[in-house]
Design a protein around this motif. Structure first.
Motif, PDB file in Angstrom:
ATOM      1  N   ASP A  16       0.826  -1.208   0.000  1.00 23.60           N
ATOM      2  CA  ASP A  16       0.000   0.000   0.000  1.00 23.60           C
ATOM      3  C   ASP A  16       0.860   1.258   0.000  1.00 23.60           C
ATOM      4  O   ASP A  16       0.552   2.240  -0.693  1.00 23.60           O
ATOM      5  CB  ASP A  16      -0.927   0.000   1.220  1.00 23.60           C
ATOM      6  N   LYS A  17       1.949   1.256   0.756  1.00 20.07           N
ATOM      7  CA  LYS A  17       2.807   2.435   0.824  1.00 20.07           C
ATOM      8  C   LYS A  17       3.421   2.744  -0.534  1.00 20.07           C
ATOM      9  O   LYS A  17       3.514   3.903  -0.942  1.00 20.07           O
ATOM     10  CB  LYS A  17       3.907   2.226   1.862  1.00 20.07           C
ATOM     11  N   THR A  18       3.840   1.713  -1.226  1.00 22.52           N
ATOM     12  CA  THR A  18       4.431   1.917  -2.557  1.00 22.52           C
ATOM     13  C   THR A  18       3.404   2.481  -3.522  1.00 22.52           C
ATOM     14  O   THR A  18       3.695   3.412  -4.291  1.00 22.52           O
ATOM     15  CB  THR A  18       4.987   0.592  -3.099  1.00 22.52           C
ATOM     16  N   ILE A  19       2.194   1.945  -3.494  1.00 24.89           N
ATOM     17  CA  ILE A  19       1.143   2.407  -4.404  1.00 24.89           C
ATOM     18  C   ILE A  19       0.791   3.864  -4.120  1.00 24.89           C
ATOM     19  O   ILE A  19       0.678   4.685  -5.033  1.00 24.89           O
ATOM     20  CB  ILE A  19      -0.108   1.519  -4.272  1.00 24.89           C
ATOM     21  N   LEU A  20       0.643   4.199  -2.838  1.00 21.74           N
ATOM     22  CA  LEU A  20       0.329   5.578  -2.474  1.00 21.74           C
ATOM     23  C   LEU A  20       1.473   6.511  -2.834  1.00 21.74           C
ATOM     24  O   LEU A  20       1.256   7.660  -3.227  1.00 21.74           O
ATOM     25  CB  LEU A  20       0.026   5.662  -0.973  1.00 21.74           C
ATOM     26  N   GLY A  21       2.719   6.016  -2.723  1.00 26.72           N
ATOM     27  CA  GLY A  21       3.878   6.814  -3.100  1.00 26.72           C
ATOM     28  C   GLY A  21       3.926   7.135  -4.587  1.00 26.72           C
ATOM     29  O   GLY A  21       4.520   8.136  -4.997  1.00 26.72           O
ATOM     30  N   LEU A  22       3.294   6.307  -5.385  1.00 27.63           N
ATOM     31  CA  LEU A  22       3.225   6.553  -6.831  1.00 27.63           C
ATOM     32  C   LEU A  22       2.109   7.527  -7.200  1.00 27.63           C
ATOM     33  O   LEU A  22       1.924   7.841  -8.378  1.00 27.63           O
ATOM     34  CB  LEU A  22       3.007   5.227  -7.576  1.00 27.63           C
ATOM     35  N   GLY A  23       1.366   7.977  -6.201  1.00 29.00           N
ATOM     36  CA  GLY A  23       0.294   8.942  -6.450  1.00 29.00           C
ATOM     37  C   GLY A  23      -1.002   8.317  -6.921  1.00 29.00           C
ATOM     38  O   GLY A  23      -1.866   9.003  -7.464  1.00 29.00           O
ATOM     39  N   VAL A  24      -1.161   7.014  -6.692  1.00 30.15           N
ATOM     40  CA  VAL A  24      -2.373   6.314  -7.121  1.00 30.15           C
ATOM     41  C   VAL A  24      -3.381   6.314  -5.980  1.00 30.15           C
ATOM     42  O   VAL A  24      -3.017   6.065  -4.821  1.00 30.15           O
ATOM     43  CB  VAL A  24      -2.046   4.867  -7.535  1.00 30.15           C
ATOM     44  N   ASN A  25      -4.628   6.608  -6.298  1.00 28.27           N
ATOM     45  CA  ASN A  25      -5.702   6.543  -5.305  1.00 28.27           C
ATOM     46  C   ASN A  25      -6.029   5.070  -5.069  1.00 28.27           C
ATOM     47  O   ASN A  25      -6.769   4.446  -5.829  1.00 28.27           O
ATOM     48  CB  ASN A  25      -6.937   7.295  -5.791  1.00 28.27           C
ATOM     49  N   LEU A  26      -5.449   4.516  -3.994  1.00 27.94           N
ATOM     50  CA  LEU A  26      -5.530   3.077  -3.750  1.00 27.94           C
ATOM     51  C   LEU A  26      -6.958   2.599  -3.529  1.00 27.94           C
ATOM     52  O   LEU A  26      -7.402   1.614  -4.132  1.00 27.94           O
ATOM     53  CB  LEU A  26      -4.665   2.724  -2.546  1.00 27.94           C
ATOM     54  N   HIS A  27      -7.693   3.294  -2.669  1.00 29.60           N
ATOM     55  CA  HIS A  27      -9.039   2.841  -2.324  1.00 29.60           C
ATOM     56  C   HIS A  27      -9.976   2.919  -3.539  1.00 29.60           C
ATOM     57  O   HIS A  27     -10.791   2.021  -3.759  1.00 29.60           O
ATOM     58  CB  HIS A  27      -9.585   3.673  -1.166  1.00 29.60           C
ATOM     59  N   ARG A  28      -9.858   3.980  -4.319  1.00 25.11           N
ATOM     60  CA  ARG A  28     -10.710   4.092  -5.499  1.00 25.11           C
ATOM     61  C   ARG A  28     -10.367   3.013  -6.516  1.00 25.11           C
ATOM     62  O   ARG A  28     -11.261   2.433  -7.150  1.00 25.11           O
ATOM     63  CB  ARG A  28     -10.567   5.479  -6.123  1.00 25.11           C
ATOM     64  N   THR A  29      -9.073   2.728  -6.675  1.00 20.61           N
ATOM     65  CA  THR A  29      -8.657   1.695  -7.620  1.00 20.61           C
ATOM     66  C   THR A  29      -9.202   0.338  -7.219  1.00 20.61           C
ATOM     67  O   THR A  29      -9.735  -0.412  -8.040  1.00 20.61           O
ATOM     68  CB  THR A  29      -7.117   1.646  -7.699  1.00 20.61           C
ATOM     69  N   ARG A  30      -9.074   0.010  -5.922  1.00 19.09           N
ATOM     70  CA  ARG A  30      -9.606  -1.271  -5.450  1.00 19.09           C
ATOM     71  C   ARG A  30     -11.116  -1.355  -5.619  1.00 19.09           C
ATOM     72  O   ARG A  30     -11.658  -2.391  -6.010  1.00 19.09           O
ATOM     73  CB  ARG A  30      -9.243  -1.454  -3.973  1.00 19.09           C
ATOM     74  N   LEU A  31     -11.786  -0.250  -5.326  1.00 24.82           N
ATOM     75  CA  LEU A  31     -13.246  -0.246  -5.436  1.00 24.82           C
ATOM     76  C   LEU A  31     -13.679  -0.456  -6.879  1.00 24.82           C
ATOM     77  O   LEU A  31     -14.578  -1.265  -7.163  1.00 24.82           O
ATOM     78  CB  LEU A  31     -13.806   1.070  -4.894  1.00 24.82           C
ATOM     79  N   LEU A  32     -13.053   0.251  -7.813  1.00 21.80           N
ATOM     80  CA  LEU A  32     -13.459   0.157  -9.223  1.00 21.80           C
ATOM     81  C   LEU A  32     -13.188  -1.241  -9.781  1.00 21.80           C
ATOM     82  O   LEU A  32     -14.034  -1.805 -10.493  1.00 21.80           O
ATOM     83  CB  LEU A  32     -12.726   1.212 -10.053  1.00 21.80           C
ATOM     84  N   ILE A  33     -12.042  -1.807  -9.457  1.00 19.26           N
ATOM     85  CA  ILE A  33     -11.730  -3.146  -9.965  1.00 19.26           C
ATOM     86  C   ILE A  33     -12.611  -4.191  -9.294  1.00 19.26           C
ATOM     87  O   ILE A  33     -13.027  -5.174  -9.927  1.00 19.26           O
ATOM     88  CB  ILE A  33     -10.233  -3.457  -9.778  1.00 19.26           C
TER      89      ILE A  33
END
Length: 331
Positions: A219-236
């Motif tokens: 999660d830390k790596t994904i957030l560090g890349l500027g990706v909205n983690l929760h929205r990405t998980r929700l959409l997929i």
């Protein structure tokens, strides 16, 4: 890199060839049979009575199995990617059974709304998915707790639609076919519904492939890349539920399909979703068509549902795959 690319190309080629072989075997399983030249001539050149009968009676069933298998495999890949759990499966965590229950209710009680069955099925799948998340949440989301809760929710919905089947005495053909995952009476309308789902699902999955790859990181790596983690998980997750619900609306609930096929696909082409998603769709089409064809051939003229074939073979196949998948998931 060349070796991996060659292995992937070989996997696609051999799976496509196997799918064509099983397709022709499925066409010829039953009282009528034809040759490849006769089939092609009857389809594209001149009228042939045998080919016409096969076209109307067997082609819808065959295409439903292929399209449905591909859709469910895509759903399984997406669900496993979101949860970072190779045991995640829409059929195992209540999505498919919730969607199938909603579809059966519409088919039996609201036949006038039959054209909206996929919509109701999607709502049922969302209810099952939401229940699993809500019941499994305890300050954090444990993968083991999620799977165990999913099994409980799946058992609950499965019990509901089986009780409904017993209560009605299977007198509602549409509801019974969904409850029993019977694809023997499918029509070209069912093919059309699944074709729309399949094309849309594959296109959306290809667009989401890179995001699915990102979800493999912490999660830390994904957030560090500027990706909205929760929205990405929700959409997929919603995409996975949508695909599983479309499958359940037409076919019903088939065990192990969304679990085993992603395992097999990862072992053959790796974990890069840009290759994994289209290959899983191809392999899913092969697996479900093969299960349905075996069910038709084993006890001819009687039939064994593809869901029963998958339930019988799925357990041993999963154990074998888990023993051989140490390089992919760790020992």
């Amino acid at each position: 890199m060349r070796g991996r690319g060659g292995r992937t190309a070989l996997a696609f080629t051999l799976t496509a060839a196997a799918l064509l072989a099983v397709f022709f075997a499925a066409v010829n399983t039953g009282g009528l049979s034809t040759t490849v030249p006769q089939l092609l001539r009857g389809l594209f050149v001149a009228y042939d009575e045998t080919v016409a009968i096969i076209l109307q009676l067997r082609f819808p069933r065959i295409l439903v199995a292929m399209l449905g298998g591909g859709i469910m495999a895509l759903s399984g890949v997406c669900m496993q990617g979101v949860m970072r759990n190779p045991l995640a499966d829409p059929g195992l965590i209540g999505v498919t059974s919730g969607a199938a229950f909603a579809a059966a209710m519409v088919a039996a009680l609201l036949p006038a709304l039959a054209r909206f069955t996929p919509l109701f099925s999607f709502a049922g799948g969302l209810v099952g998915f939401a229940l699993v998340y809500l019941l499994a949440w305890n300050k954090q989301l444990s993968p083991v707790r999620l799977i165990l809760t999913g099994i409980a929710v799946d058992a609950f919905f499965t019990g509901l639609y089986q009780a409904f089947d017993a209560f009605t005495g299977s007198t509602y053909t549409g509801a019974a076919s969904v409850i029993n995952a019977n694809i023997s009476l499918k029509t070209w309308d069912d093919v059309t519904v699944l074709l729309v789902y399949a094309v849309a699902s594959l296109a959306l999955c290809c667009l989401a492939a890179q995001r699915c790859n990102l979800l493999a990181f912490s999660d830390k790596t994904i957030l560090g890349l500027g990706v909205n983690l929760h929205r990405t998980r929700l959409l997929i997750s919603l995409l996975s539920v949508l695909m599983a619900s479309g499958f359940a609306a037409v076919i019903g609930s088939v065990s192990f399909l969304g679990l085993i096929v992603p395992h097999m696909a990862r072992l053959l082409v790796g974990s890069d979703h840009r290759k994994l998603l289209p290959y899983a769709a191809l392999l899913g089409a092969l697996v479900l068509l093969l299960a349905d064809t075996l069910g038709r051939a084993i006890a001819y003229p009687y039939e064994i549902s593809a869901a029963i074939i998958m339930a019988i073979l799925g357990g041993p196949m999963l154990v074998i795959l888990l023993k051989r998948s140490g390089a992919v998931y760790g020992r």
